[in-house]
Design an enzyme around this catalytic site. Structure first.
Site, mmCIF file in Angstrom:
data_model
loop_
_atom_site.group_PDB
_atom_site.id
_atom_site.type_symbol
_atom_site.label_atom_id
_atom_site.label_comp_id
_atom_site.label_asym_id
_atom_site.label_seq_id
_atom_site.Cartn_x
_atom_site.Cartn_y
_atom_site.Cartn_z
ATOM 1 N N HIS A 51 0.819 -1.217 0.000
ATOM 2 C CA HIS A 51 0.000 0.000 0.000
ATOM 3 C C HIS A 51 0.850 1.262 0.000
ATOM 4 C CE1 HIS A 51 -3.110 -2.959 1.240
ATOM 5 N NE2 HIS A 51 -3.804 -2.238 0.393
ATOM 6 N N ASN A 52 1.702 1.373 -1.003
ATOM 7 C CA ASN A 52 2.637 2.497 -1.090
ATOM 8 C C ASN A 52 2.249 3.429 -2.244
ATOM 9 O OD1 ASN A 52 3.426 1.060 -3.429
ATOM 10 N ND2 ASN A 52 4.759 -0.227 -2.175
ATOM 11 N N PHE A 53 3.105 4.393 -2.534
ATOM 12 C CA PHE A 53 2.778 5.385 -3.563
ATOM 13 C C PHE A 53 2.645 4.750 -4.951
ATOM 14 C CE2 PHE A 53 4.026 8.838 -6.545
ATOM 15 C CZ PHE A 53 2.867 9.588 -6.405
ATOM 16 N N ARG A 54 3.374 3.651 -5.198
ATOM 17 C CA ARG A 54 3.257 3.012 -6.514
ATOM 18 C C ARG A 54 1.864 2.376 -6.682
ATOM 19 N NH1 ARG A 54 7.225 2.401 -10.094
ATOM 20 N NH2 ARG A 54 8.824 2.651 -8.504
ATOM 21 N N HIS B 141 -6.951 7.262 -2.145
ATOM 22 C CA HIS B 141 -7.750 6.223 -1.495
ATOM 23 C C HIS B 141 -7.018 5.396 -0.425
ATOM 24 C CE1 HIS B 141 -5.754 3.260 -3.994
ATOM 25 N NE2 HIS B 141 -6.315 2.327 -3.252
ATOM 26 N N ASP B 142 -5.683 5.374 -0.417
ATOM 27 C CA ASP B 142 -4.968 4.603 0.612
ATOM 28 C C ASP B 142 -3.990 5.468 1.409
ATOM 29 O OD1 ASP B 142 -5.933 1.969 0.759
ATOM 30 O OD2 ASP B 142 -4.883 1.375 -1.069
ATOM 31 N N ASP C 288 -8.887 -0.486 -7.874
ATOM 32 C CA ASP C 288 -8.127 -0.771 -6.660
ATOM 33 C C ASP C 288 -7.532 -2.181 -6.658
ATOM 34 O OD1 ASP C 288 -7.057 -0.371 -4.153
ATOM 35 O OD2 ASP C 288 -8.936 -0.760 -3.068
ATOM 36 N N TYR D 293 0.974 -9.075 3.962
ATOM 37 C CA TYR D 293 0.112 -9.961 4.757
ATOM 38 C C TYR D 293 0.937 -10.821 5.722
ATOM 39 C CZ TYR D 293 -4.127 -8.930 2.029
ATOM 40 O OH TYR D 293 -5.214 -8.299 1.469
ATOM 41 N N GLN E 210 -4.806 -16.782 -5.603
ATOM 42 C CA GLN E 210 -5.192 -15.971 -6.753
ATOM 43 C C GLN E 210 -6.322 -16.615 -7.563
ATOM 44 O OE1 GLN E 210 -4.307 -13.245 -5.560
ATOM 45 N NE2 GLN E 210 -3.748 -12.322 -7.511
HETATM 46 C C1 BYE Z 1 -7.532 -6.796 -1.476
HETATM 47 C C2 BYE Z 1 -7.820 -6.274 -0.244
HETATM 48 C C3 BYE Z 1 -6.927 -5.458 0.358
HETATM 49 C C4 BYE Z 1 -5.745 -5.189 -0.260
HETATM 50 F F1 BYE Z 1 -4.363 -13.334 0.049
HETATM 51 C C5 BYE Z 1 -5.445 -5.701 -1.485
HETATM 52 F F2 BYE Z 1 -5.742 -14.125 -1.350
HETATM 53 C C6 BYE Z 1 -6.357 -6.520 -2.115
HETATM 54 F F3 BYE Z 1 -6.319 -12.545 -0.093
HETATM 55 N N1 BYE Z 1 -6.004 -7.050 -3.385
HETATM 56 N N2 BYE Z 1 -5.695 -6.275 -4.416
HETATM 57 C C7 BYE Z 1 -5.316 -7.037 -5.436
HETATM 58 C C8 BYE Z 1 -5.864 -8.363 -3.738
HETATM 59 C C9 BYE Z 1 -5.402 -8.361 -5.036
HETATM 60 N N3 BYE Z 1 -6.041 -9.520 -3.043
HETATM 61 C C10 BYE Z 1 -5.739 -10.685 -3.657
HETATM 62 N N4 BYE Z 1 -5.293 -10.745 -4.917
HETATM 63 C C11 BYE Z 1 -5.119 -9.622 -5.662
HETATM 64 O O1 BYE Z 1 -4.723 -9.696 -6.827
HETATM 65 C C12 BYE Z 1 -5.888 -11.954 -2.903
HETATM 66 C C13 BYE Z 1 -4.875 -12.024 -1.784
HETATM 67 C C14 BYE Z 1 -3.507 -12.380 -2.298
HETATM 68 C C15 BYE Z 1 -5.327 -13.043 -0.776
HETATM 69 CL CL1 BYE Z 1 -8.683 -7.806 -2.185
HETATM 70 ZN ZN ZN Z 2 -5.844 0.381 -2.557
#
Ligand code: BYE
Ligand code: ZN
Length: 435
Positions: free
Chosen positions: A182-185, A222-223, A332, A354, A383
Site C-alpha cells: 500500500h505504497n505510492f506506486r 484512497h490509501d 483498486d 500480509y 489468486q
Molecule cells: C484486497 C484487499 C486489500 C488489499 F491473500 C489488497 F488471497 C487486495 F487474499 N487485493 N488487491 C489485489 C488483492 C489483489 N487480493 C488478492 N489478490 C489480488 O490480486 C488476494 C490475496 C492475495 C489473498 Cl482484495
Molecule cells: Zn488500494
C-alpha cells in the site's frame, strides 16, 4: 625668480601626481588583500563542508552495517520534477491510457509527472480552475514550490509541533508510507487504471466533469497513510484508529481524514478556486468512493450494482453513485488485469505485507487469517480463488455496461486464472480454495 616658481610648481605637480598614484596603489592592494581574505574564508568553508560530508558518510556506513536499509540516501527527497526534464514522450502519453501500462518502470518523480499530466489531460485543471503550482504542491511537497515563509516571524504564534501538521507532510506523496504493497506506486497504479477506464469507456461523454474529478482524486487519495496492517488487525489490536472510528472501516475513514487534512490548507487545496457548494459535493463524492474500497463491503456494493446494471440510468444519482463505487473498486484490485510481468510482483508485495501482519498477530497472540499465513498460502491457490470469486464476477458486471471492457479486461482475467491453474502443484488441485 619666475623660473624658480615654475620649477617649484612642477615639483608640486609631480608630488600631487605621485600621491594620487600612491593612493590608487594603496586602494588596489587593499582590495587584493580583501579578495585573498575572501578566498581564505571560502577555502575554510569548503574544508568544513568536506569534513561534514565525510563524517556523515562514515556515520551512514556504520548505521548501514548495523541496521541495513535504514539509511536514507543523500539524494534530495523532494527535488521537484520540472516540466522540461520530465516531459512525457508521446509513447508514454498513449500507454498511460491502457491497462498494459508498466507501472514498475517509473521513478517517484516520473509517477508524479504522470499523475499531474492526467489531471491536465482530462481537462480537470481547466474545468476546476486548478492552480498548476498548487496541483504540483498537492502531489509533492517541495521547498521550491512552497510559498515564501512569512517575512515577519513575530506576526503569529510559534508553531506547535504537537498540533500543527508538519508542512513537509501535507502533500499526497509524503503521506504514502514505505510499505510493501500500500505504497505510492499502488496509488499510481490505481490512478493510472482509472485514467485508462475513463478513456476506454469514454466516461467523459457519460459522466459529468465533477464525477470524473471525484473518480481520479479518490484513486489518488484512497490509501493515504496506510500503515500496512489491515482493518482486521486494527480492530483486533484495538488500535487508536479502530477506537477512533468505532471499528467501522477504520483504515478507509483514516484515508478520508488525511485526504481532507491535506486539502484543508489553502496552499495545498487544488479545489480552492471553486464554489463552496461544489467543493462540498466533491468532498462527499470522494468520501463515498474511498469508503467503498473497504472489501468488507464488497457483497453489499456488488449486489446493489448487479440489481441496477440491467436497467442502468445515467440520470439516476443512486445508479451513478454505485457505478463510481464499483469503478474505484475495480481499479483498486485490478492488478490481475495487467500483463503477467506487471501483475505478478504485486501479488508478492501483497503477500509480503500480509505475512508481516500475520507474523505480528502470532507474536501478539491475535487471531490470524489463513490467507495471510505464510504456512498456509500459495500464490496460485489464493489468486485462483480471488479471480474466480471476486475479480471475474465484478469485471463481468461492469462489462455489461461497458462491453469494450469485456475483451480487454475480462479476457485477461480468464487468462490469468488459467495461468495460475497451470501453476498449481498436484496436491493442491482438489484443495479448498482459500482466498
Ligand atoms: C484486497 C484487499 C486489500 C488489499 F491473500 C489488497 F488471497 C487486495 F487474499 N487485493 N488487491 C489485489 C488483492 C489483489 N487480493 C488478492 N489478490 C489480488 O490480486 C488476494 C490475496 C492475495 C489473498 Cl482484495
Ligand atoms: Zn488500494
Amino acid at each position: 625668480m619666475a623660473q624658480q616658481l615654475v620649477r617649484l610648481l612642477g615639483v608640486d605637480d609631480f608630488r600631487s601626481e605621485l600621491s594620487r598614484k600612491l593612493d590608487l596603489l594603496e586602494r588596489q592592494i587593499d582590495s587584493e588583500l580583501q579578495k585573498t581574505a575572501e578566498i581564505e574564508r571560502c577555502n575554510n568553508d569548503l574544508e568544513r563542508f568536506r569534513e561534514s560530508v565525510n563524517k556523515r558518510e562514515r556515520l551512514e556506513h556504520v548505521c548501514e552495517s548495523i541496521c541495513p536499509g535504514t539509511v536514507r540516501k543523500l539524494t534530495p527527497r523532494r527535488d521537484v520534477p520540472t516540466y522540461p526534464k520530465y516531459t512525457l514522450s508521446q509513447e508514454t502519453i498513449e500507454a498511460l491510457k491502457t491497462p498494459t501500462f508498466d507501472v514498475w518502470q517509473w521513478a517517484p518523480n516520473e509517477m508524479l509527472s504522470c499523475i499531474e499530466f492526467m489531471f491536465h489531460d482530462l481537462g480537470l485543471v481547466q474545468e476546476f480552475n486548478i492552480n498548476a503550482i498548487t496541483l504540483k504542491r498537492w502531489l509533492v511537497c517541495s521547498s521550491d514550490l512552497r510559498p515564501d515563509p512569512d517575512p515577519n516571524p513575530d506576526s503569529g504564534p510559534e508553531p506547535n509541533p504537537d498540533s500543527d501538521p508538519d508542512p513537509d507532510l501535507l502533500c499526497v506523496q509524503e503521506n504514502y508510507r514505505d510499505v510493501p504493497f500500500h505504497n505510492f506506486r499502488h496509488c499510481f497504479s490505481v490512478t493510472q487504471m482509472m485514467h485508462g477506464m475513463v478513456h476506454l469507456c469514454n466516461l467523459k461523454a457519460k459522466l459529468s466533469m465533477t464525477e470524473v474529478v471525484i473518480l481520479i482524486t479518490s484513486a489518488i487519495c484512497h490509501d493515504l497513510d496506510h500503515p500496512g496492517y489491515n482493518n482486521t488487525y486494527q480492530i483486533n489490536a484495538h488500535t487508536e484508529m479502530a477506537v477512533r472510528y468505532d471499528n467501522v472501516s477504520p483504515l478507509e475513514n483514516h484515508h478520508c481524514a488525511v485526504t481532507f487534512q491535506i486539502l484543508a490548507d489553502p496552499d495545498f487545496n487544488i479545489f480552492s478556486n471553486i464554489r463552496p457548494e461544489l467543493f462540498m459535493q466533491i468532498q462527499e463524492g470522494i468520501t463515498e468512493l474511498i469508503l467503498a474500497t473497504d472489501m468488507a463491503r464488497h457483497e453489499e456494493i456488488m449486489s446493489a450494482f448487479t440489481c441496477c446494471v440491467d436497467k442502468f440510468d445515467y440520470e439516476n444519482i443512486e445508479h451513478l453513485r454505485l457505478l463510481k463505487q464499483v469503478l474505484i473498486k475495480c481499479c483498486d484490485i485490478s492488478n490481475e488485469v495487467r500483463p503477467t510481468d506487471v501483475s505478478e510482483p504485486w501479488v508478492d508485495c501483497l503477500l509480503q505485507e500480509y505475512f508481516m501482519q500475520s507474523d505480528r498477530e502470532k507474536f501478539e497472540g491475535l487471531p490470524v487469517m489463513s490467507f495471510m499465513d505464510r504456512d498456509v498460502v500459495t500464490k496460485p491457490n489464493v489468486q485462483i480463488g480471488f479471480l474466480q470469486m471476486v475479480l471475474i464476477p465484478m469485471f463481468e458486471a461492469v462489462a455489461k455496461l461497458f462491453p469494450e471492457l469485456g475483451e480487454v479486461m475480462v479476457q485477461r482475467l480468464r487468462e490469468a486464472r488459467a495461468r495460475y491453474e497451470n501453476l498449481l502443484q498436484p496436491e493442491e488441485i482438489d484443495e479448498e480454495r482459500s482466498f
